[in-house]
Design an enzyme around this catalytic site. Structure first.
Site, PDB file in Angstrom:
ATOM      1  N   ASP A 540       0.852  -1.187   0.000  1.00 16.78           N
ATOM      2  CA  ASP A 540       0.000   0.000   0.000  1.00 16.78           C
ATOM      3  C   ASP A 540       0.891   1.242   0.000  1.00 16.78           C
ATOM      4  OD1 ASP A 540      -2.334   1.469   0.094  1.00 16.78           O
ATOM      5  OD2 ASP A 540      -2.773   1.051   2.193  1.00 16.78           O
ATOM      6  N   GLU A 543       2.665   4.970  -4.075  1.00 19.21           N
ATOM      7  CA  GLU A 543       2.647   5.881  -5.234  1.00 19.21           C
ATOM      8  C   GLU A 543       3.986   6.605  -5.458  1.00 19.21           C
ATOM      9  OE1 GLU A 543      -0.999   4.530  -4.075  1.00 19.21           O
ATOM     10  OE2 GLU A 543       0.270   5.784  -2.821  1.00 19.21           O
ATOM     11  N   ASP A 616      -9.050   3.854  -2.324  1.00 19.90           N
ATOM     12  CA  ASP A 616      -9.896   4.328  -1.223  1.00 19.90           C
ATOM     13  C   ASP A 616     -11.232   4.861  -1.729  1.00 19.90           C
ATOM     14  OD1 ASP A 616      -7.760   3.653   0.329  1.00 19.90           O
ATOM     15  OD2 ASP A 616      -7.032   5.696   0.575  1.00 19.90           O
TER      16      ASP A 616
END
Length: 943
Positions: A540, A543, A616
């Site tokens: 997670d 990015e 999300d």
């Protein structure tokens, strides 16, 4: 999971104090108080935090320059050729700066065009590690062309590149038809690397109409510095952006370039509007928006009747894509007066790619069919990894299950309510202070014991492992990485430090092969204390997410391995993280076991390493609805193993929405329920007995179809066929299907139309194919294709139709998990076509190892029904896999009359009569209590 927009963006971004959050016995509360991560309900994503096109300097520069005429000319007297490529110069008429163009032919009807500076001041970034090593070039031959053009053809001669010198243009010709033109709009743009001069620009630069070097304009165009909020991006090499246009002739329908919360069919972009590919942590992302979110695949497909094309723009820097479709005009006057003639003007779509840096490296996939394009793209970037079977079951996640007792209670709840599931997930709170590869000793004092509990029911555990590493010299992962120089560096040469979940953190530089090798070793059982072979991984925040960074990510002038700036490779950072994680899981089993790794950030080729989800999302009907086109877009761009958080990560779904989301998720590739920390608990049994029953039924339907799911993933792995398919793939000649995105195909046999509106009592389902028949999987009602039908729906209904002419393998008995169903019997659902025939396939192996590759331990069977005979035969003679399973049930839909007898015939045996039940009302034949070996040849005769 991710961060939300703080209400006072500028103050929050600029705040110099407290590089770590205040101490608290409840770390999440401390974060929430300190940063106010969670948004107010219904508040749009804060544009003060995230850029739009007007804030992006290279976009402004290109738009300003491209308002002028094209200035590029190909120097065809400079052409050189060898076995691999044909090269020639392109000159900028204004600056006289030369570019080098290279054209390659690649096996499988692919052309590659590379354009770079002929002599750059320093090398420009070319994306490594994405392309497979098996690319084979095809020698291009020079055909006849006039003095101002060059024609290159592949070996077969039906595909040609027609290069025009002045102005520079490339036409891709197929069977004498121009299907694509490059630079026909004159949008080729290439900023050469420069050395910044302290003094005023030289007279030559002043005379260059393409570069306004006045101080004011330099600031406005962000040539050497670019400001956004309180952040200043210093560009040591100056502006280095690139751009190029592609005109697709006859095409109006384009798809791809994930990830955006947008429609499946790409929309026109207006001035100041473009699809952005820039991986960002956008909590509760806005839907129907072109802003970039977690992942980027710079690849799009165009489809029209009779042709499918693909454009793969291999660039990992920030990228913008503009699209403009000119629809077909039936007639136009070409002359005036008595001789006036009418002529059809075909449609055209123009695609303009712009990237901040790197080189132009683009692959043209010429199809001509959708299947061909999928194969061509996978030839370049690899196919979807074959997942372990357990990962196709249901996953239960929450931020966070509190402790071992909580895990035990939730696990028991599934058994108590007779709901199958396969995987328990643990979020960041399972660690010791957000230190990955550790366990909170109070909450999880005996993680191996917890895993043994799950193992006893053949279930698995997934834990989170993010790329940020807590700055703490007493934390061995940090200390060792720092000692070896394994972190991304800041532009001054020290370790880059930013704030994420642990507080002050450094970020592993996964672009460095040595870092990936070291990180992979952290998953060894000896290194990762408390882990076992049923523990798998979730990547997670990759990015990468940096809470106090520009746009909540890393500064572009951070430095990676090889002295490359982050701006060059931002979009590929998460790709490398997942690559290293997957390799670690393979290594810990000494190469024997398949990994499972879920990642939030991704790039082209990420399909080789595992699964992706849509991030999300929010517990609202609109997010359930948008998840379908988002997943279809991922699917057609190579990432078949994808899903959306069931129920919505943010907020509290009501019982109806939750049920509808489970029904949809059960028919989507990655099936996980997930929720953020401040939501109410929502395990499937917490919404009353009736809703528990409905959720149980949805999950059980998933497990019933596991043999079909697994067979689809095998085909995705070996033949590049998407698992979840928009209708236009299966029905490429049905124009009315090209824009459909509220329903989809699973493989070629099942059509699914999730219910995405509250209190729905009827849904309109489009059944494609003029020569097709469809069978309602619930009522067995038979429908003709090429029509829209109104299907009544209660809360227990999700419209699913089986296509006539297909055979779908199922499991007839459901266990606690996939592992508990290994030896349970199979059934076959045979749906007859208008001609009374049907075909299908079935793939089986051990579900977890690589033995299907190394030892050919697999079964691949083919089922066919024709002239009243159902045949089970071998589809791949190379495979051998012993199975105890039998086919105990066969259900035939569309049988128009009651048979007089049904018999089975096995090789070497006598015919055996079979008891049967025929329903004239639904034209169905049911055969029960069979015992036919799934791996053997046999026939069933229906007379």
């Amino acid at each position: 999971m991710g961060t939300a927009e703080p209400p006072e963006a500028a103050e929050w971004q600029a705040a110099p104090e407290a590089t770590q959050p205040p101490p608290s016995s409840q770390p999440w509360l401390a974060y929430r108080q300190h940063f106010t991560f969670f948004r107010v309900e219904d508040e749009a994503v804060d544009k003060n935090i995230f850029k739009d096109c007007s804030n992006i300097a290279f976009y402004r520069r290109q738009k300003q320059q491209l308002s002028r005429k094209s200035m590029y000319r190909a120097l065809l007297d400079s052409v050189t050729a060898d076995r691999d490529s044909t090269r020639f110069q392109i000159i900028n008429e204004a600056t006289k700066a030369p570019l080098l163009a290279e054209v390659y032919g690649i096996e499988g009807n692919i052309f590659r065009l590379k354009i770079n500076e002929e002599s750059p001041l320093k090398p420009r970034y070319e994306v490594p590690d994405v392309l497979t090593s098996k690319l084979s070039t095809v020698r291009l031959t020079s055909c006849s062309g006039d003095s101002g053009s060059l024609v290159l053809a592949d070996g077969k001669g039906d595909l040609k590149c027609h290069i025009t010198a002045n102005p520079f243009k490339v036409d891709l010709v197929s069977e004498e038809e121009v299907v694509m033109s490059i630079n026909s709009l004159g949008q080729l743009y290439f900023e050469h690397l420069q050395i910044r001069l302290k003094q005023r620009a030289t007279k030559e630069n002043e005379e260059d109409a393409s570069v306004d070097t006045s101080q004011e304009n330099q600031e406005d165009l962000g040539l050497w510095e670019e400001k956004f909020g309180k952040f200043v991006d210093v560009k040591v090499n100056g502006p280095a952006s690139i751009g190029l246009d592609f005109s697709l002739h006859g095409f109006e329908h384009l798809y791809g370039i994930p990830q955006h919360a947008e429609s499946h069919q790409l929309k026109n972009t207006g001035d100041g509007d473009a699809y952005r590919l820039y991986n960002l942590d956008v909590y509760g992302y806005k839907i129907h928006d072109k802003m970039g979110i977690y992942g980027s695949v710079p690849y799009l497909l165009a489809h029209k009747l009779g042709r499918t094309l693909g454009i793969f723009w291999l660039n990992a820097s920030e990228t913008l894509v503009e699209i403009n479709t000119e629809p077909e005009v039936k007639y136009t006057l070409t002359q005036t007066g008595p001789a006036a003639a009418k002529q059809k003007v075909t449609s055209r779509t123009d695609v303009h790619w712009m990237s901040e840096s790197g080189i132009i490296d683009v692959f043209l996939l010429t199809g001509p069919t959708p299947s061909d394009v999928f194969k061509q793209y996978s030839h370049l970037t690899g196919t979807q990894a074959l997942p372990p079977l357990f990962s196709l079951g249901y996953h239960q996640c929450r931020w966070n299950y509190e402790d071992e007792q909580d895990v035990k209670a939730v696990d028991a709840g599934f058994d108590e309510h007779d709901i199958p599931y396969d995987v328990m997930w643990l979020d960041i709170e399972h660690t010791e202070g957000k230190r990955y590869f550790t366990w909170d000793k109070k909450r999880f004092p005996n993680p191996k014991r917890m895993q043994e509990l799950l193992r006893s029911k053949k279930r698995k555990l997934v834990v989170i492992s993010d790329p940020h590493i807590k700055v703490d010299l007493d934390y061995s992962v940090y200390a060792k990485a720092k000692e070896q120089g394994f972190f991304v560096r800041n532009h001054e040469g020290g370790d880059f430090e930013g704030v994420c979940w642990p507080g002050l953190s450094s970020y592993l530089d996964f672009t460095n092969p040595k870092v990936r090798e070291w990180y992979s070793g952290l998953f060894a059982f000896s290194a990762y204390q408390g882990s076992t072979d049923i523990l798998y991984v979730w990547n997670d925040m990759n990015e990468p997410s940096v809470f106090r960074g520009p746009e909540l990510t890393m500064q572009k002038n951070a430095i990676h391995h090889g002295n490359w700036e982050h701006r060059e490779l931002h979009n590929i950072y998460g790709f490398y993280h997942q690559m290293a994680t997957a390799e670690g899981l393979i290594q810990r089993s000494k190469g024997k076991e398949r990994p499972f790794v879920l990642t939030r950030s991704f790039f082209a080729g990420s399909q080789k390493y595992g699964a992706v989800w849509t991030g999300d999302n929010t517990a609202e009907w609109s997010y359930l609805k948008i998840s379908i086109p988002m997943l279809l877009t991922l699917s057609v761009t190579g990432i078949s193993f994808c899903g959306a958080d069931v129920g919505g990560f943010i907020g509290n779904p009501d019982a109806e929405l939750l049920v509808r989301w489970y029904q949809a998720g059960a028919y989507q590739p990655f099936f996980r329920g997930h929720a953020t920390m401040d939501t109410k608990r929502r395990e499937p049994w917490l919404f009353g007995e009736e809703h528990t029953r409905l959720i149980r039924e949805a999950i059980r339907q998933r497990y019933t179809l596991l043999p079909y799911w697994y067979s689809l993933f095998y085909h995705a792995h070996v033949a590049s066929e998407p698992v979840m398919r928009p209708l236009w793939i299966e029905f490429p000649d049905a124009l009315e299907a090209f824009g459909v995105e509220d329903e989809y195909m699973l493989g070629s046999a099942l059509l699914v139309h999730p219910v995405t509106e509250p209190k729905a009592t009827v849904v309109d389902v489009f059944l494609p194919g003029s020569n097709e028949v469809w069978y309602d999987s619930k009522t067995f009602t038979r429908w003709e294709g090429a029509c829209t039908v109104k299907i009544p729906v209660d809360l227990d209904t999700i419209p699913v139709f089986q296509r006539g002419g297909s055979v779908v393998p199922i499991k007839t008995t459901i266990g606690k998990s996939t592992g508990c169903m290994t030896d349970s019997p199979y059934g076959l659902r045979v749906a007859l076509s208008t001609k009374g025939s049907a075909v299908g396939e079935f793939y089986l192996d051990d579900g977890h190892s690589f033995q299907y590759v190394h030892q050919k331990q697999f079964l691949h069977r083919k089922f066919s029904f024709c002239s009243g005979v159902l045949i089970n035969s071998c589809a791949d003679e190379r495979g051998r896999y012993p199975s105890k399973c039998v086919v105990e049930q066969i259900f035939i839909l569309g049988l128009k009359k009651k048979p007089s007898s049904v018999t089975t015939h096995s090789s070497g045996g006598e015919d055996q009569p079979v008891a049967f039940v025929y329903c004239a009302k639904t034209s169905t034949l049911s055969l029960e209590k069979l015992s036919l070996d799934i791996g053997a040849d046999w026939e069933v005769h229906v007379k």
